[in-house]
Design a protein around this motif. Structure first.
Motif, mmCIF file in Angstrom:
data_model
loop_
_atom_site.group_PDB
_atom_site.id
_atom_site.type_symbol
_atom_site.label_atom_id
_atom_site.label_comp_id
_atom_site.label_asym_id
_atom_site.label_seq_id
_atom_site.Cartn_x
_atom_site.Cartn_y
_atom_site.Cartn_z
ATOM 1 N N GLN A 75 0.840 -0.928 -0.160
ATOM 2 C CA GLN A 75 -0.094 0.000 -0.055
ATOM 3 C C GLN A 75 1.142 1.331 -0.483
ATOM 4 N N LYS A 76 0.951 2.512 -1.254
ATOM 5 C CA LYS A 76 1.275 3.518 -0.546
ATOM 6 C C LYS A 76 0.949 3.734 -0.193
ATOM 7 N N GLU A 77 1.795 4.895 1.219
ATOM 8 C CA GLU A 77 1.662 5.804 1.671
ATOM 9 C C GLU A 77 1.317 7.275 1.706
ATOM 10 N N LYS A 78 -0.259 7.481 1.894
ATOM 11 C CA LYS A 78 -0.954 8.493 1.516
ATOM 12 C C LYS A 78 -0.527 9.832 2.041
ATOM 13 N N GLN A 79 -0.676 10.275 1.318
ATOM 14 C CA GLN A 79 -0.095 12.895 1.941
ATOM 15 C C GLN A 79 -1.255 12.572 3.113
#
Length: 95
Positions: A75-79
């Motif tokens: 999972q990409k880290e969200k802003q």
């Protein structure tokens, strides 16, 4: 017939349904990808419809191949939320 009755939302309805399917597939541990553009080439949608027995008055618009991921995706880290969502005007942080 008034203007609202004349409006059609087939594309939007289809997109919303596919998004829900993508979320459901992910929730049960499978993977998929939304494929639509490739169907527009070389009569692929029509040929696929023939293979699947889709009636002539229907159209294949999207395919969702399903499978088990060979390796789990990260999972990409969200802003931070206030950097990716705004209230009332673009670029204005929420209160």
């Amino acid at each position: 017939m008034d203007l609202f009755e004349q409006m059609a939302f087939g594309v939007e309805d289809c997109a919303a349904a596919v998004e829900n399917m993508l979320l459901a597939v992910t929730a049960v541990g499978y993977a998929t990808v939304w494929l639509d553009g490739a169907l527009r080439l070389e009569e692929r949608a029509r040929r696929l419809a023939a293979i699947l027995g889709v009636p002539d008055d229907r159209e294949v618009r999207i395919i969702l191949p399903l499978g088990v991921p060979r390796t789990p995706g990260a999972q990409k880290e969200k802003q931070p939320f206030d950097e990716r969502a705004w209230y009332n005007r673009h670029g204005e942080a929420g209160q």
